[in-house]
Design a protein around this motif. Structure first.
Motif, PDB file in Angstrom:
ATOM      1  N   SER A  78      15.868  15.809 -18.653  1.00 61.55           N
ATOM      2  CA  SER A  78      17.333  15.199 -18.418  1.00 61.55           C
ATOM      3  C   SER A  78      17.053  13.745 -17.487  1.00 61.55           C
ATOM      4  N   THR A  79      17.922  13.297 -17.272  1.00 61.23           N
ATOM      5  CA  THR A  79      17.842  12.161 -16.237  1.00 61.23           C
ATOM      6  C   THR A  79      17.800  12.640 -14.830  1.00 61.23           C
ATOM      7  N   GLY A  80      16.703  11.997 -14.448  1.00 62.83           N
ATOM      8  CA  GLY A  80      16.741  12.117 -12.833  1.00 62.83           C
ATOM      9  C   GLY A  80      16.305  13.453 -11.988  1.00 62.83           C
ATOM     10  N   SER A  81      16.129  14.453 -12.986  1.00 66.82           N
ATOM     11  CA  SER A  81      15.626  15.559 -12.450  1.00 66.82           C
ATOM     12  C   SER A  81      14.520  15.649 -11.222  1.00 66.82           C
ATOM     13  N   PRO A  82      14.813  16.182  -9.919  1.00 63.44           N
ATOM     14  CA  PRO A  82      13.759  16.031  -9.011  1.00 63.44           C
ATOM     15  C   PRO A  82      12.510  16.891  -9.200  1.00 63.44           C
ATOM     16  N   LYS A  83      12.428  17.867 -10.115  1.00 65.65           N
ATOM     17  CA  LYS A  83      11.199  18.602 -10.309  1.00 65.65           C
ATOM     18  C   LYS A  83      10.681  18.089 -11.446  1.00 65.65           C
ATOM     19  N   LEU A  84       9.206  17.555 -10.976  1.00 67.28           N
ATOM     20  CA  LEU A  84       8.513  16.906 -11.841  1.00 67.28           C
ATOM     21  C   LEU A  84       7.379  17.531 -12.200  1.00 67.28           C
ATOM     22  N   VAL A  85       6.760  17.379 -13.435  1.00 68.40           N
ATOM     23  CA  VAL A  85       5.551  17.820 -14.001  1.00 68.40           C
ATOM     24  C   VAL A  85       4.443  16.866 -13.537  1.00 68.40           C
ATOM     25  N   ARG A  86       3.153  17.384 -13.109  1.00 64.65           N
ATOM     26  CA  ARG A  86       2.127  16.443 -12.668  1.00 64.65           C
ATOM     27  C   ARG A  86       1.153  16.520 -13.790  1.00 64.65           C
ATOM     28  N   LEU A  87       1.035  15.425 -14.401  1.00 64.01           N
ATOM     29  CA  LEU A  87      -0.116  15.282 -15.255  1.00 64.01           C
ATOM     30  C   LEU A  87      -1.251  14.489 -14.831  1.00 64.01           C
ATOM     31  N   SER A  88      -2.396  14.845 -15.350  1.00 65.73           N
ATOM     32  CA  SER A  88      -3.606  13.951 -15.136  1.00 65.73           C
ATOM     33  C   SER A  88      -3.890  12.942 -16.382  1.00 65.73           C
ATOM     34  N   ALA A  89      -4.701  12.169 -16.124  1.00 64.68           N
ATOM     35  CA  ALA A  89      -5.336  11.281 -17.165  1.00 64.68           C
ATOM     36  C   ALA A  89      -5.986  12.321 -18.347  1.00 64.68           C
ATOM     37  N   THR A 116       0.722  -1.146  -0.072  1.00 74.65           N
ATOM     38  CA  THR A 116       0.065  -0.003  -0.195  1.00 74.65           C
ATOM     39  C   THR A 116       1.032   1.226   0.156  1.00 74.65           C
ATOM     40  N   SER A 117       0.419   2.313  -0.541  1.00 76.54           N
ATOM     41  CA  SER A 117       1.262   3.262  -0.777  1.00 76.54           C
ATOM     42  C   SER A 117       1.561   4.142   0.418  1.00 76.54           C
ATOM     43  N   ALA A 118       2.943   4.780   0.532  1.00 82.54           N
ATOM     44  CA  ALA A 118       3.191   5.494   1.807  1.00 82.54           C
ATOM     45  C   ALA A 118       2.756   7.061   1.450  1.00 82.54           C
ATOM     46  N   HIS A 119       2.344   7.265   0.368  1.00 82.51           N
ATOM     47  CA  HIS A 119       1.768   8.626   0.006  1.00 82.51           C
ATOM     48  C   HIS A 119       0.308   8.985  -0.235  1.00 82.51           C
ATOM     49  N   ARG A 120      -0.082  10.104   0.042  1.00 80.39           N
ATOM     50  CA  ARG A 120      -1.322  10.630  -0.549  1.00 80.39           C
ATOM     51  C   ARG A 120      -1.394  11.178  -1.999  1.00 80.39           C
ATOM     52  N   LEU A 121      -1.923  10.190  -2.804  1.00 77.41           N
ATOM     53  CA  LEU A 121      -1.786  10.469  -4.213  1.00 77.41           C
ATOM     54  C   LEU A 121      -3.061  11.063  -4.573  1.00 77.41           C
ATOM     55  N   HIS A 122      -3.103  12.290  -5.461  1.00 75.43           N
ATOM     56  CA  HIS A 122      -4.395  12.689  -5.849  1.00 75.43           C
ATOM     57  C   HIS A 122      -5.044  11.904  -6.926  1.00 75.43           C
ATOM     58  N   PRO A 123      -6.637  11.841  -6.727  1.00 76.72           N
ATOM     59  CA  PRO A 123      -6.922  10.651  -7.499  1.00 76.72           C
ATOM     60  C   PRO A 123      -6.799  10.922  -9.152  1.00 76.72           C
ATOM     61  N   ASP A 124      -6.657  12.431  -9.552  1.00 75.04           N
ATOM     62  CA  ASP A 124      -6.422  12.594 -10.926  1.00 75.04           C
ATOM     63  C   ASP A 124      -5.025  12.372 -11.354  1.00 75.04           C
ATOM     64  N   LEU A 125      -4.127  12.417 -10.586  1.00 73.78           N
ATOM     65  CA  LEU A 125      -2.702  12.177 -10.870  1.00 73.78           C
ATOM     66  C   LEU A 125      -2.144  11.000 -11.577  1.00 73.78           C
ATOM     67  N   ALA A 126      -1.922  10.976 -12.778  1.00 72.02           N
ATOM     68  CA  ALA A 126      -1.637   9.811 -13.668  1.00 72.02           C
ATOM     69  C   ALA A 126      -0.138   9.445 -14.027  1.00 72.02           C
ATOM     70  N   LEU A 127       0.597  10.769 -14.245  1.00 70.43           N
ATOM     71  CA  LEU A 127       1.942  10.657 -14.906  1.00 70.43           C
ATOM     72  C   LEU A 127       2.755  11.818 -14.272  1.00 70.43           C
ATOM     73  N   LEU A 128       4.146  11.572 -14.104  1.00 68.43           N
ATOM     74  CA  LEU A 128       5.062  12.384 -13.654  1.00 68.43           C
ATOM     75  C   LEU A 128       6.205  12.419 -14.581  1.00 68.43           C
ATOM     76  N   LEU A 129       6.618  13.430 -15.202  1.00 69.81           N
ATOM     77  CA  LEU A 129       7.800  13.664 -15.848  1.00 69.81           C
ATOM     78  C   LEU A 129       8.618  14.869 -15.655  1.00 69.81           C
ATOM     79  N   SER A 130       9.904  14.762 -15.859  1.00 70.83           N
ATOM     80  CA  SER A 130      11.000  15.628 -15.727  1.00 70.83           C
ATOM     81  C   SER A 130      10.608  16.927 -16.463  1.00 70.83           C
ATOM     82  N   THR A 131      10.946  17.897 -16.020  1.00 69.32           N
ATOM     83  CA  THR A 131      10.675  19.249 -16.708  1.00 69.32           C
ATOM     84  C   THR A 131      11.616  19.408 -17.674  1.00 69.32           C
ATOM     85  N   SER A 132      12.992  18.909 -17.736  1.00 67.18           N
ATOM     86  CA  SER A 132      13.914  19.237 -18.591  1.00 67.18           C
ATOM     87  C   SER A 132      14.077  18.125 -19.417  1.00 67.18           C
TER      88      SER A 132
END
Length: 867
Positions: A138-149, A120-136
Motif C-alpha cells: 500500500s502507499t506510504g505504510s510506515p512499517k518497512l521491510v529492510r533488504l540487503s544487497a 551527509t546523512s542524518a542517520h546511521r545506516l547499516h552498511p548492508d542495507l540497500a532497500l526499504l519496501l512497504s510490507t503491504s
C-alpha cells in the motif's frame, strides 16, 4: 562503490538493449538531459553511463534516498544510481507526510525532481542495507521491510534461474516498480542482460499491446486482478507470437483459473508459471513448474533455488496429523528485518527465518499447498475466526467475498451477492448473525498491487462508506439493461460511441466533478472509486463535443439565412473520423469492432430512413433513394433536395467501409501494430480524391460526395496522433490540402481552424452553463440536422426563431428516441444477445448460455439464486 551486482554487470552487456520506453528520457533526475518524446531504446552501455553519472552526482556519502517510483527511465536510473552510490533506497508510490516524518530522508525524489535535503546523512545506516519496501504494497505504510544487497542478488539469481531468463528475453512492466513483484522483474532481467519494456500502461489499453507486439516482448507479470482484466479484453483470442511465459503471484488465483490459463498457454505456445512470495522474502519463495499447473492448480509448488520450507505445528493447534502447520521459509533472500523508525535503519540482521503466517501442507508429490492464513485470525465474541477459511467457505457457497473485522463485528465485503450471505457467514464463522456486517460492493477494494485492501474493506462498515452507481448512469445514457452491466465494463465495452459519448460524459462529470482523460476505457468500478474533484472554473468540455455543438448551429443558421458561415459539415466529417478511431478502432476483437460500428450506423441510418419515409406520406420532398440513403450513389442529382442529406449518407458509407476494412485480418494486424502510420496511410490513399474525381461527380458536387472521405481519414489520424511530431504531421496535411479545395477562402479557413483544434486541443475548460448547453446541442445534432429542413420553412423570414425552433426540435426528438430506447432496452438487449450467440461455433450451446446468463443476471437483481 557499487553495492549491487545487477548494477556492476551493466557494462558487461555493452550494446544490448536494456530498456525500451515511450516516456520522456530524463537521464538524471538531479541534472536532467534534454527531454525527447516518443519510443526510445537504451542500451546497457548507455544505461550504465546514466547510472554512473547519477551516482557521481549523489557523491560518496551514503544517504537515505526516498524515491517515488514510476515505471519510467528516470525512476530506474535514480534507483540504480542511488544503489550504486551506496545509498539506502526507500521505494514507494509516493512519499507521504507520514513517511517523511517517520524516516526523515536525506534526499526525496518525486516527479523527476530530486530535493537534496542534506549532503551527509542524518542517520546511521547499516552498511548492508540497500532497500526499504512497504510490507503491504500500500502507499506510504510506515512499517518497512529492510533488504540487503545480498537479498536482492539472491532472489534475482533464483528467479532468473527457474524462469530460464536469457539475453533474448524482453519483459513488459505490468506491475509498479515500488511493488516487490514488479521490482523483481526488473532485477532478474537486468541481471541476465535481458530487456525491459518500461511502461505504465494498463493491459486494458490498446497502446500497451501495440508496444508489446512492436517490441516483441516475451513475458509479463500478473496478479489475480490482471487475469480479470485479460479476460475482459479477449486475451485468449490475441496472437502474441513472441510470448514465452506469463507469471502470476500477488495473491491466490482460484484453481479453476490456474487450470484454464495453463491450458490456454499450452494451446498458444507459452507457459503459465504460478509463484508465491512475500516482500519479507525480497519477492519469491516458491514457484509451480508450468507443466504441473494443470494437475496441481491449488499448489504453490516447490521452493526457489537456494531456499527451503519446513512445516511447523502451531502451538495452540492441538494434536493429530491433520493439525494445521505454519509454512516457514529459509534462504538467502530472507529480509534483514523490519523497520518502524529511522533508528532501526542502523540494525543488522534480526531475522534468520521467515514465518510466513500461512498454513500449509505438503502433497504426496512433494508440492506445497497453502490452506489458510495464520495471521488472518479475528477474535469476535471471544471466538477465534479464521478469515481466510471463511472466505474459502463463502466462495464454495457461491459468494465472492473478502472478510475483515472491526474488533466487534465480522465485516464481509461481497461482490454482486446472489442472495443475502449473512446466515452463511454466521454459520461458517460460528457467530450469531447480529455479529456479521454484510457490505455489498460492485468491485472489491484493492491495493496498487492488486491484492484485497483489507483496511478499506474494514471501513466499509462505517456509515459514511458510499459508492456512486455508475452502472445506473451508463444504463440510462446508453439505453442498456443495468443488470447486464458488469463492474469491469467500460464505456467502450458497452458499445459506447460518438452518439452516446456526449450524454455519458456530461452525466459522469456531474457525478465525479472532473473526468479523467481516459474515462471511456476506465472500468465502472474504477470510476466509482474516483474521489470527487470539483474545480472553481467551469467544466472540461471535449473538443469534439464543442465542435459538434458549434457545427450544428452554423449549419442550421446558414441554411435559414441568419448568417453565412459554411464549412462546419466538413469539420464534422473530421470529428466523425476522430470518434470512429476512438470508439471503433480499439483493442477489442475484430468481430466486436464490427458489431459496435454497425450499432452506431443503425442509430444514424434507421432514424434517417424512418423520417424520410414519413415525409414521403405527405409530399414528394424526398425520393425513395433518400430512404435507402443512396441518393449520392443512385441519384437523382438534379433534385432540389438531392444535397440535403449528403452528410448523413456519406457518413454512413465511411463508417461501414472503415469497419469492414479493419475486419480483414491482415489490415487488422497492421492497424494494431502501427495505429498512427496506418491512419496516415489512409490519409495518403484517400487524399487523391482531393485532387482527382475520376469523372465520378461534377466538380461542384465532389466536396459533398463520398469523395470527401479524406476529411474522415484526417480525423482518424488526429485521434491516433499521440506525440507532438505526429500532431505536427497531421496539422501540416490539413494546412497543405484544405486551401483551394472549395475556392472559398472563408470556408476553408473555418474548416482548417476546426480540424486543427481537433488535432491539438483534446478538451477545453468552459463555464458550466456553456458546457451544459454545448452537450445538449451536440447530443441532439443528428436530429437537428435531420429535421431542420422541414422546420425552418415554417417560420418564413423570422430567422432567429427558425434557428431556435430547429435546434429545439432536435433536442425534443433526441429525448423522445432516448426514452423509447430505454423502454425497449430489455427487449432489444435480449434480441441482440441472441443474435451474438448465433455468431460463431456451436451456436446452440452459445444460445443456451446467453439465455442462462440473462436469467442469472435478472434473478440476482431480484435477490434470487438460480440453482
Amino acid at each position: 562503490m557499487t553495492v549491487l551486482p545487477i548494477v556492476a554487470h551493466l557494462r558487461g552487456f555493452d550494446d544490448r538493449i536494456a530498456v525500451q520506453c515511450s516516456a520522456p528520457s530524463s537521464a538524471s533526475v538531479i541534472a536532467a538531459e534534454p527531454v525527447r518524446e516518443g519510443p526510445q531504446q537504451v542500451t546497457y552501455a548507455r544505461l550504465a553511463t546514466l547510472v554512473e553519472d547519477y551516482a557521481t552526482e549523489l557523491g560518496p556519502a551514503p544517504r537515505l534516498v526516498a524515491l517515488a517510483a514510476r515505471n519510467d527511465l528516470a525512476s530506474l536510473v535514480a534507483y540504480l544510481g542511488a544503489l550504486s552510490a551506496g545509498c539506502a533506497v526507500l521505494l514507494a508510490s509516493e512519499i507521504t507526510e507520514e513517511l517523511r516524518a517517520t524516516y526523515d530522508p536525506d534526499i526525496v525524489v518525486e516527479a523527476g525532481h530530486a530535493d537534496v535535503i542534506r549532503e551527509t546523512s542524518a542517520h546511521r545506516l547499516h552498511p548492508d542495507l540497500a532497500l526499504l519496501l512497504s510490507t503491504s504494497g500500500s502507499t506510504g505504510s510506515p512499517k518497512l521491510v529492510r533488504l540487503s544487497a545480498a537479498n536482492l542478488r539472491a532472489n534475482a539469481t533464483a528467479i532468473a534461474e527457474y524462469l530460464s531468463i536469457g539475453p533474448d528475453d524482453r519483459a513488459a512492466t505490468t506491475l509498479p516498480m515500488f511493488y516487490c513483484y514488479g521490482l523483481s522483474v526488473v532485477h532478474s532481467h537486468l541481471l541476465r542482460g535481458a530487456s525491459l519494456l518500461l511502461t505504465e500502461r494498463s493491459v486494458l489499453h490498446d497502446e500497451f499491446w501495440r508496444e508489446f507486439l512492436d517490441y516483441r516482448a516475451t513475458s509479463f507479470a500478473a496478479v489475480p486482478y490482471t487475469i480479470d482484466l485479460l479476460d475482459r479484453i479477449g486475451f485468449a483470442r490475441m496472437t502474441l507470437p513472441d510470448l514465452r511465459y506469463i507469471t502470476q503471484a500477488g495473491g491466490r488465483l482460484p484453481p479453476e483459473r490456474v487450470r484454464e490459463y495453463a491450458a490456454l498457454g499450452k494451446q498458444s505456445g507459452w507457459d503459465f508459471v504460478v509463484m508465491y512470495g512475500q516482500t519479507e522474502a525480497t519477492a519469491r519463495m516458491a514457484y509451480l513448474p508450468a507443466h504441473l499447473a494443470a494437475e496441481h492448480p491449488d499448489c504453490i509448488g516447490i521452493p526457489i533455488p537456494g531456499g527451503e520450507f519446513t512445516l511447523e505445528p502451531l502451538e495452540d493447534a492441538g494434536d493429530g496429523s491433520d493439525a494445521p502447520c505454519e509454512l516457514v521459509y529459509r534462504g538467502p533472500n530472507v529480509m534483514m528485518g523490519y523497520a518502524q523508525s529511522a533508528r532501526e535503519l542502523a540494525l543488522g540482521r534480526t531475522v534468520e527465518v521467515l514465518r510466513t503466517g500461512d498454513l500449509a501442507r505438503r502433497t504426496p508429490e512433494g508440492l506445497y499447498q497453502v490452506v489458510g492464513r495464520r495471521s488472518r485470525f479475528a477474535k469476535i465474541f471471544g471466538l477465534r475466526v479464521d478469515l481466510q477459511r471463511l472466505e474459502s467457505g463463502l466462495a464454495a457457497a457461491g459468494f465472492t467475498a473478502c472478510c475483515a473485522d472491526d474488533d466487534e463485528h465480522l465485516v464481509v465485503a461481497v461482490e454482486a451477492p446472489p442472495s443475502d450471505p449473512t446466515e452463511t457467514a454466521a454459520r461458517l464463522a460460528g457467530l450469531p448473525a447480529t455479529a456479521v456486517r454484510i457490505c455489498p460492493v460492485e468491485r472489491m477494494p484493492r491495493l496498487a498491487n492488486g491484492k484485497p485492501d483489507y483496511p478499506a474493506i474494514r471501513r466499509l462498515a462505517e456509515p459514511a462508506a458510499q459508492v456512486r452507481d455508475i452502472r445506473a448512469l451508463y444504463a440510462d445514457a446508453l439505453g442498456i439493461d443495468p443488470v447486464l452491466i458488469r463492474q469491469d465494463s467500460t464505456f467502450v465495452d458497452l458499445g459506447g460511441n460518438s452518439l452516446t459519448y456526449v450524454t455519458a460524459a456530461a452525466r459522469l462529470e456531474r457525478a465525479l466533478g472532473r473526468l479523467p482523460g481516459d474515462w471511456p476505457t476506465t472500468t465502472v468500478a474504477e470510476l466509482e472509486r474516483i474521489p470527487e474533484r470539483r474545480t472553481r472554473f467551469g467544466r472540461s468540455l471535449d473538443t469534439g463535443t464543442l465542435l459538434r455543438a458549434i457545427g450544428i448551429v452554423l449549419i442550421v443558421g446558414s441554411h435559414v439565412g441568419l448568417f453565412v458561415l459554411w464549412g462546419a459539415a466538413h469539420v464534422l466529417l473530421g470529428v466523425a473520423g476522430f470518434n470512429f478511431a476512438r470508439f471503433a478502432v480499439t483493442a477489442t476483437p475484430r468481430a466486436e469492432r464490427l458489431r459496435h460500428t454497425l450499432r452506431t450506423v443503425a442509430l444514424i441510418a434507421v432514424p434517417t430512413a424512418a423520417w424520410v419515409a414519413l415525409t414521403l406520406v405527405a409530399d414528394d420532398y424526398y425520393s425513395w433513394q433518400n430512404v435507402l440513403l443512396l441518393n449520392k450513389i443512385l441519384g437523382p442529382r438534379d433534385s432540389a433536395t438531392a444535397g440535403h442529406l449528403w452528410f448523413l449518407e456519406v457518413l454512413v458509407y465511411f463508417m461501414i467501409v472503415a469497419a469492414l476494412l479493419i475486419r480483414i485480418p491482415l489490415v487488422d494486424r497492421l492497424e494494431r501494430r502501427a495505429p498512427f502510420w496506418f491512419a496516415m496511410a489512409l490519409v495518403t490513399v484517400t487524399i487523391m480524391f482531393r485532387y482527382q474525381a475520376f469523372g465520378v461527380y461534377p466538380a461542384k458536387d465532389v466536396p459533398f460526395s463520398p469523395l470527401a472521405v479524406w476529411f474522415f481519414a484526417l480525423g482518424w489520424a488526429a485521434a491516433k496522433a499521440t506525440t507532438a511530431w505526429q500532431r505536427l504531421m497531421v496539422g501540416a496535411v490539413v494546412l497543405a490540402t484544405v486551401p483551394g479545395y472549395f475556392g472559398v477562402p472563408d470556408r476553408e479557413r473555418l474548416i482548417m481552424a476546426g480540424l486543427l483544434l481537433l488535432v491539438w486541443l483534446p478538451a477545453i475548460r468552459v463555464p458550466a452553463l456553456v458546457a451544459v448547453g454545448a452537450a445538449v446541442l451536440a447530443d441532439s445534432s443528428l436530429f437537428a440536422y435531420l429535421l431542420h429542413w422541414q422546420v425552418y420553412p415554417l417560420f418564413g423570414q423570422r430567422q432567429v426563431a427558425a434557428l431556435l425552433a430547429s435546434l429545439a426540435a432536435g433536442v425534443v426528438a433526441t429525448r423522445m428516441v432516448a426514452g423509447l430506447r430505454r423502454w425497449g432496452s430489455p427487449r432489444c438487449r435480449v434480441i441482440l444477445s441472441l443474435g451474438s450467440a448465433l455468431d460463431g461455433p456451436d451456436p446452440g450451446r452459445r444460445l443456451v448460455g446467453k439465455l442462462r446468463d440473462q436469467d442469472v443476471a435478472r434473478n440476482r437483481l431480484a435477490g434470487k439464486v438460480i440453482k
